[in-house]
Each structure stands twice: as structure tokens, then as C-alpha cells.
Design an enzyme around this catalytic site. Structure first.
Site, mmCIF file in Angstrom:
data_model
loop_
_atom_site.group_PDB
_atom_site.id
_atom_site.type_symbol
_atom_site.label_atom_id
_atom_site.label_comp_id
_atom_site.label_asym_id
_atom_site.label_seq_id
_atom_site.Cartn_x
_atom_site.Cartn_y
_atom_site.Cartn_z
ATOM 1 N N GLY A 22 0.810 -1.090 0.069
ATOM 2 C CA GLY A 22 -0.020 -0.041 0.120
ATOM 3 C C GLY A 22 0.626 1.292 -0.047
ATOM 4 N N ARG A 64 -5.569 3.834 -16.011
ATOM 5 C CA ARG A 64 -5.566 4.246 -14.656
ATOM 6 C C ARG A 64 -6.000 5.735 -14.846
ATOM 7 N NH1 ARG A 64 -2.014 5.459 -11.591
ATOM 8 N NH2 ARG A 64 -2.994 4.711 -9.632
ATOM 9 N N CYS A 122 -12.357 4.382 -29.380
ATOM 10 C CA CYS A 122 -13.338 5.484 -29.408
ATOM 11 C C CYS A 122 -14.309 5.338 -28.533
ATOM 12 C CB CYS A 122 -14.392 4.716 -30.718
ATOM 13 S SG CYS A 122 -13.318 4.541 -32.022
HETATM 14 N N1 LLP Z 1 -1.799 -7.075 -1.067
HETATM 15 C C1 LLP Z 1 -3.256 -7.224 -1.399
HETATM 16 C C2 LLP Z 1 -4.058 -8.143 -0.428
HETATM 17 C C3 LLP Z 1 -3.560 -6.231 -2.187
HETATM 18 O O1 LLP Z 1 -4.881 -6.066 -2.458
HETATM 19 C C4 LLP Z 1 -2.636 -5.349 -3.115
HETATM 20 C C5 LLP Z 1 -3.081 -4.383 -4.025
HETATM 21 C C6 LLP Z 1 -1.355 -5.323 -2.608
HETATM 22 C C7 LLP Z 1 -0.989 -6.186 -1.726
HETATM 23 C C8 LLP Z 1 -0.345 -4.387 -3.030
HETATM 24 O O2 LLP Z 1 -0.896 -3.037 -2.935
HETATM 25 P P1 LLP Z 1 0.311 -1.882 -3.296
HETATM 26 O O3 LLP Z 1 1.704 -2.270 -2.662
HETATM 27 O O4 LLP Z 1 0.671 -2.015 -5.077
HETATM 28 O O5 LLP Z 1 -0.325 -0.747 -3.248
HETATM 29 N N2 LLP Z 1 -5.440 -0.954 -9.909
HETATM 30 C C9 LLP Z 1 -4.919 -0.121 -8.715
HETATM 31 C C10 LLP Z 1 -4.309 -0.593 -7.517
HETATM 32 C C11 LLP Z 1 -5.130 -1.641 -6.862
HETATM 33 C C12 LLP Z 1 -4.524 -2.482 -5.682
HETATM 34 C C13 LLP Z 1 -5.071 -3.580 -5.434
HETATM 35 N N3 LLP Z 1 -4.633 -4.301 -4.276
HETATM 36 C C14 LLP Z 1 -4.134 1.199 -9.400
HETATM 37 O O6 LLP Z 1 -3.843 1.288 -10.411
HETATM 38 O O7 LLP Z 1 -4.065 2.040 -8.523
#
Ligand code: LLP
Length: 414
Positions: A238, A312, A342
Site C-alpha cells: 500500500g 488508470r 473510440c
Molecule cells: N496485498 C493485497 C492483498 C492487495 O490487494 C494489494 C493491492 C497489494 C498487496 C499491493 O498493494 P500496493 O503495494 O501495490 O499498493 N489498480 C489500482 C491498485 C489496486 C491495488 C489492489 N491491491 C491502481 O492502479 O492504482
């Protein structure tokens, strides 16, 4: 290490992006192996000297070469599907370092993961606990599981990528978590070894994570006192990255120091699941200007990358900085940068001030290494982009651009 101009050309490590466009065409995703290693090693350093496992969240960028780069450093992996486990195995990842997350694991996926001996499952509902127990019994195995707590902490991010609030589908409500653990602990084919949470993504302030982990620690100690064999805390991913040029972002090192301070005294192993903060800034999407167009006074630059390549901006109204690949000494103007798809929602940038652009100019869409290619599609029957990995002075095509034949794979005439 970063993307920077050298002699007027945007480059990273020892390679200029113009040379990649010349050999691989556009649109092309470009990743820097050096930057990926640097970010991963920052996570490793933050936990040095205490039990830990950094499990890269495969969904952020699942290209085999990216996974192999991390696997060679000893990374673990956070997966959310059987397909992601298949990729990890093909990339040489060690299944014993894999945590399986997600709200909707199928029995087939669970079986596949059990057969390969993944480290543990992060389980998100009573119904899933029962399926895990049943499937493990059929396989003659004991599944190691943690329950994902929904701590009802606001991660302060875009509503689509917030996961730690009661209104989100994720995790088990903290008011019901003790009972869920009792239920799981009484199943013959499960061993409850972990406590997990992941409250959201692109967090620019790590304090909600600190709050969530504080609750996780309290829960883990309470469960241990009840005799449950808890041995790890999974803190999720996150951490946010820089999308806006002057955005201030939390450093991996300082954010993790705050989390480490909570976990280390417990003696439990810390597991983290970072995705974006390892790969986002290491990647750009290279695209070429096709046309310029003025519609009633509004300037549009139409490029060969579109919402199918990078969704995004359309999906989250996300900001990605866009820069010319060669420094252009031309007057500046305000433009929208749009793709050929489109839909009016097909835009990569709105009202940006850029040097006057002409057909053939190359642009780099920055911070595109996470949730870029992985969320791309074939909409408008567009083949997906090529992917290139730079490592030192060398670069390699690590995924060929999709051809029209690729588009038809698996289809047949009635
Ligand atoms: N662990 C779990 C259970 C998750 O659902 C996620 C991301 C992560 C780890 C990794 O999180 P990160 O470190 O990447 O923040 N498509 C969206 C982001 C969706 C994130 C989903 N879960 C975007 O483009 O911003």
C-alpha cells in the site's frame, strides 16, 4: 537511479528510450531492472536483523522477467490467483515464500497452491475457511492460514483502492475476527499461523498503516494467549509513490521503521506485500504522437497508446506525468493527450503544458510500471503493448507486441 535526460535524451541506467522505440516500436512499456532491485532491497534493508519475508504483490506487474528479477534476489510473492502462482513458478520463484490472498479463491486454485506447498493462505470469510479445510483434507495436507482482518481504518486514498473499511468487500470485520479464528482453529486440516491485513493502496501517509498494524499486533498476542500457533503478521502493501512531479511521498525506509517498531518486540515474522512501491517508478509507457488536432479551440494530441494500454487515467482519473523523450526547444502549449480508442474517456492526460508536439515525437508516460500492462486489454481489437526490460547497458524485449493473430487465439467461426 532514475529516468533522466542525458545529452537531451531521456534515459535510464545505460539506455536511451529513443533507442528502445527504434528497435521495439510503440506503444511499449519499459522497466528498469536496477530500479526494481533498488526498491526491493530497500524493503529488505528495513527488516534486516529480524524475521521477515518481502512478498512482492504480483498483480502490480506480473511480467515473467520482472518476477524473475525479484525471484533471483530471494523475494517472496503475494498472489491472488492460480494464474499468478503459475507465473511465479515459471519465473523461478520459491512457492514456500508465496502468500495467497484474495476474496474469491476457487477450490481448484486452492488445490494447485497446496500441491505446490505455498507458505500460507490469507483467508477472508467463514465460507472460504470451510472450503480451505475441505480441500486440504482431500489433498491430505494441512493448510497454514491467516485471517485477513478488516480493521475499519481509512487509508485516505481513491475509493476504488481502499480496502480496509467496513463498506469494502475485503477481510473479516474486527468485531467478528476472534470467533472466526476459533472456528478456523477447530478445523482438522487447518493450522492458524498468521494474522493479516491490507487496508488500501497508494497511501501517501503511512499513519493509517501504523494504526492498522497496531491493532494486528494486539490481536496476534490475544490469539497466542489462547494457544493458537501464530508465527507471522502480514502487514499488506500500500505505500504510495510519486505521480505528480512535486508530490511528497513516504520513503520505504521511514515508513517501515514505524511498522518494524511495532512488530519486532513481538518476535513474530513480519510479512509485507508491496507492489506499486517496487515497480511503479521503474516503468514508463513509451508512445508516439500520431496527430495533432484543434477542436473549436481545444488542442488534442493523439498518441498511439490508449486506455486499453493504460487504464488508470480513465478509471481513477489518475495523474501520470508525461514528458518528451528528447528535449524539445519549442514554444509551450496546453493540450489533452488522448488515444485512438473510440471513447471520450480515452485520455492519458488533460490540460497539460508541453512543448508544441508534432507527428512522430516520442513521449514517455511516467510511473507506469505498476498496474499498467497488467490492467491492459484488447479493447477496440488493439494488440497489447510490447514490454522491454533494461538492465545496465543492455535491454531485452521481454514480451512481444501482440499480433492480429494473437487477438484471435481461441476463437472460432460458428
Ligand atoms: N496485498 C493485497 C492483498 C492487495 O490487494 C494489494 C493491492 C497489494 C498487496 C499491493 O498493494 P500496493 O503495494 O501495490 O499498493 N489498480 C489500482 C491498485 C489496486 C491495488 C489492489 N491491491 C491502481 O492502479 O492504482
Amino acid at each position: 537511479m532514475n529516468y533522466e535526460y542525458r545529452d537531451g535524451q531521456l534515459a535510464v541506467e545505460g539506455v536511451s528510450l529513443a533507442s528502445i522505440a527504434a528497435s521495439s516500436g510503440t506503444p511499449t512499456y519499459v522497466y528498469s531492472a536496477g530500479m526494481i532491485r533498488e526498491r526491493y532491497l530497500a524493503y529488505e534493508a528495513a527488516f534486516a536483523g529480524m524475521p521477515h519475508q518481502v512478498c512482492y504483490a504480483v498483480k502490480a506487474n506480473s511480467n515473467l522477467a520482472v518476477l524473475a528479477t525479484l525471484a533471483r534476489l530471494g523475494a517472496g510473492f503475494d498472489i491472488v490467483s492460480g494464474g499468478e502462482l503459475f507465473r511465479v513458478l515459471k519465473a523461478g520463484g520459491n512457492p514456500a515464500t508465496v502468500v495467497f490472498s484474495g476474496v474469491g479463491k476457487t477450490p481448484e486454485e486452492i488445490r494447485f497452491a497446496l500441491e505446490h506447498g505455498v507458505h500460507s493462505f490469507n483467508c477472508e470469510s467463514y465460507a472460504e475457511i470451510d472450503v480451505l479445510n475441505h480441500t486440504a483434507g482431500l489433498c491430505g495436507k494441512v493448510a497454514h492460514i491467516g485471517l485477513r482482518v478488516n480493521p475499519n481504518v481509512n487509508p485516505i486514498t481513491h475509493e476504488y483502492i481502499s480496502t480496509g473499511l467496513r463498506e469494502n468487500k475485503f477481510g473479516i470485520d474486527s468485531s467478528a475476527i476472534d470467533a472466526a479464528y476459533e472456528h478456523a482453529a477447530s478445523q482438522p486440516h487447518l493450522r492458524v499461523t498468521g494474522v493479516s491485513c491490507h487496508i488500501g493502496s497508494q497511501m501517501l501517509d503511512p499513519s493509517p498503516m501504523v494504526e492498522a498494524v497496531d491493532r494486528l499486533v494486539t490481536l496476534a498476542l490475544r490469539l497466542q494467549a489462547k494457544g493458537m500457533p501464530i508465527d507471522h503478521l502480514d502487514l499488506g502493501g500500500g505505500l504510495g509513490v510519486q505521480y505528480q512531479p512535486n508530490e511528497s511521498t513516504p520513503s520505504i525506509t521511514s515508513s517501515l521503521a514505524a511498522l518494524r517498531a511495532l512488530v519486532e518486540p513481538t518476535g513474530l515474522k513480519a510479512v509485507v506485500e508491496p507492489g506499486r512501491s517496487i515497480v511503479a517508478e521503474a516503468g514508463v509507457l513509451l508512445t508516439r504522437v500520431l496527430y495533432r488536432k484543434n477542436n473549436g479551440g481545444k488542442e488534442f494530441v493523439i498518441v498511439d497508446a490508449a486506455m486499453n494500454d493504460l487504464i488508470r487515467p480513465s478509471l481513477y482519473k489518475a495523474f501520470h506525468d508525461i514528458v518528451p523523450v528528447s528535449t524539445l526547444n519549442r514554444p509551450h502549449m496546453q493540450v489533452d493527450i488522448v488515444g485512438p480508442v473510440c471513447e471520450s474517456g480515452d485520455w492519458l492526460a488533460k490540460s497539460r503544458t508541453l512543448p508544441e508536439l508534432a507527428s512522430g515525437d516520442l513521449l514517455a508516460v511516467k510511473t507506469a510500471g505498476a498496474y499498467g500492462f497488467g490492467m491492459s486489454s484488447n479493447y477496440n481489437s488493439r494488440g497489447r503493448a510490447a514490454e522491454v526490460l533494461i538492465d545496465g547497458a543492455a535491454f531485452q524485449l521481454v514480451r512481444a507486441r501482440e499480433s492480429w493473430d494473437d487477438l484471435l487465439r481461441g476463437e472460432c467461426l460458428p
